[in-house]
Scaffold this motif. Structure first.
Motif, PDB file in Angstrom:
ATOM      1  N   GLN A 236       0.880  -1.157   0.011  1.00  0.00           N
ATOM      2  CA  GLN A 236       0.028  -0.141   0.076  1.00  0.00           C
ATOM      3  C   GLN A 236       0.926   1.182  -0.066  1.00  0.00           C
ATOM      4  O   GLN A 236       0.592   2.248  -0.802  1.00  0.00           O
ATOM      5  CB  GLN A 236      -0.948  -0.166   1.270  1.00  0.00           C
ATOM      6  CG  GLN A 236      -1.786  -1.255   1.260  1.00  0.00           C
ATOM      7  CD  GLN A 236      -2.762  -1.169  -0.011  1.00  0.00           C
ATOM      8  OE1 GLN A 236      -3.196  -0.189  -0.505  1.00  0.00           O
ATOM      9  NE2 GLN A 236      -3.205  -2.268  -0.552  1.00  0.00           N
ATOM     10  N   ASP A 237       1.764   1.300   0.861  1.00  0.00           N
ATOM     11  CA  ASP A 237       3.124   2.364   0.915  1.00  0.00           C
ATOM     12  C   ASP A 237       3.504   2.551  -0.514  1.00  0.00           C
ATOM     13  O   ASP A 237       3.767   3.760  -1.170  1.00  0.00           O
ATOM     14  CB  ASP A 237       4.056   2.256   1.588  1.00  0.00           C
ATOM     15  CG  ASP A 237       3.500   2.378   3.259  1.00  0.00           C
ATOM     16  OD1 ASP A 237       2.557   3.128   3.463  1.00  0.00           O
ATOM     17  OD2 ASP A 237       4.032   1.792   4.150  1.00  0.00           O
TER      18      ASP A 237
ATOM     19  N   LYS B 176       2.256   1.718  -3.495  1.00  0.00           N
ATOM     20  CA  LYS B 176       1.151   2.203  -4.404  1.00  0.00           C
ATOM     21  C   LYS B 176       1.121   3.869  -4.146  1.00  0.00           C
ATOM     22  O   LYS B 176       1.055   4.499  -5.097  1.00  0.00           O
ATOM     23  CB  LYS B 176      -0.212   1.625  -4.057  1.00  0.00           C
ATOM     24  CG  LYS B 176      -0.325   0.173  -4.610  1.00  0.00           C
ATOM     25  CD  LYS B 176      -1.704  -0.310  -4.146  1.00  0.00           C
ATOM     26  CE  LYS B 176      -1.872  -1.699  -4.351  1.00  0.00           C
ATOM     27  NZ  LYS B 176      -3.156  -2.291  -4.225  1.00  0.00           N
ATOM     28  N   ARG B 177       0.947   4.081  -3.041  1.00  0.00           N
ATOM     29  CA  ARG B 177       0.727   5.738  -2.724  1.00  0.00           C
ATOM     30  C   ARG B 177       1.987   6.549  -2.930  1.00  0.00           C
ATOM     31  O   ARG B 177       1.692   7.442  -3.713  1.00  0.00           O
ATOM     32  CB  ARG B 177       0.565   5.874  -0.978  1.00  0.00           C
ATOM     33  CG  ARG B 177      -0.964   5.589  -0.518  1.00  0.00           C
ATOM     34  CD  ARG B 177      -0.787   6.014   0.707  1.00  0.00           C
ATOM     35  NE  ARG B 177      -1.882   5.027   1.619  1.00  0.00           N
ATOM     36  CZ  ARG B 177      -1.612   4.031   2.169  1.00  0.00           C
ATOM     37  NH1 ARG B 177      -0.305   3.636   2.295  1.00  0.00           N
ATOM     38  NH2 ARG B 177      -2.414   3.252   2.758  1.00  0.00           N
TER      39      ARG B 177
ATOM     40  N   LEU C  72       1.888   6.881  -7.274  1.00  0.00           N
ATOM     41  CA  LEU C  72       0.782   7.780  -7.295  1.00  0.00           C
ATOM     42  C   LEU C  72       1.073   9.098  -6.970  1.00  0.00           C
ATOM     43  O   LEU C  72       0.848  10.029  -7.871  1.00  0.00           O
ATOM     44  CB  LEU C  72      -0.586   7.392  -6.538  1.00  0.00           C
ATOM     45  CG  LEU C  72      -1.098   6.245  -7.048  1.00  0.00           C
ATOM     46  CD1 LEU C  72      -2.393   5.818  -6.120  1.00  0.00           C
ATOM     47  CD2 LEU C  72      -1.940   6.433  -8.353  1.00  0.00           C
ATOM     48  N   ASP C  73       1.882   9.321  -5.704  1.00  0.00           N
ATOM     49  CA  ASP C  73       2.210  10.824  -5.420  1.00  0.00           C
ATOM     50  C   ASP C  73       3.561  11.240  -6.625  1.00  0.00           C
ATOM     51  O   ASP C  73       3.299  12.331  -6.955  1.00  0.00           O
ATOM     52  CB  ASP C  73       2.870  10.909  -3.971  1.00  0.00           C
ATOM     53  CG  ASP C  73       1.852  10.466  -2.930  1.00  0.00           C
ATOM     54  OD1 ASP C  73       0.601  10.970  -3.346  1.00  0.00           O
ATOM     55  OD2 ASP C  73       2.297  10.247  -1.666  1.00  0.00           O
TER      56      ASP C  73
END
Length: 83
Positions: free
Chosen positions: A3-4, A6-7, A10-11
């Motif tokens: 999840q980290d 992915k974030r 995206l950022d």
């Protein structure tokens, strides 16, 4: 941790102005695919479709559905295809 990741991706993608595709569901199928086959098989399939007075596409759909045990009553044909 995924999840980290992915974030983070995206950022960075947003900061760089990259286009981020919308998520798609795995269940969304186009109903289309391409297949390569020997010419002799292609010829046989065309001949069988002509015998049944249906399109090659209809004939192949019917045979594929039959092969995997899928109900093929949804395949529309000009004549009833012999099994």
């Amino acid at each position: 941790m995924i999840q980290d990741a992915k974030r983070g991706w995206l950022d960075i993608a947003l900061q760089d102005g990259e286009t981020i595709p919308e998520p798609t569901r795995a269940e969304e199928y186009s109903g289309k695919f391409n297949i390569r086959m020997p010419r002799s098989l292609h010829r046989t399939l065309v001949e069988k479709a002509k015998e049944e007075n249906v399109s090659l596409n209809q004939y192949i759909n019917y045979q594929l559905a039959r092969g995997v045990g899928h109900p093929f009553n949804t395949v529309k044909s000009k004549n009833n295809i012999k099994s």
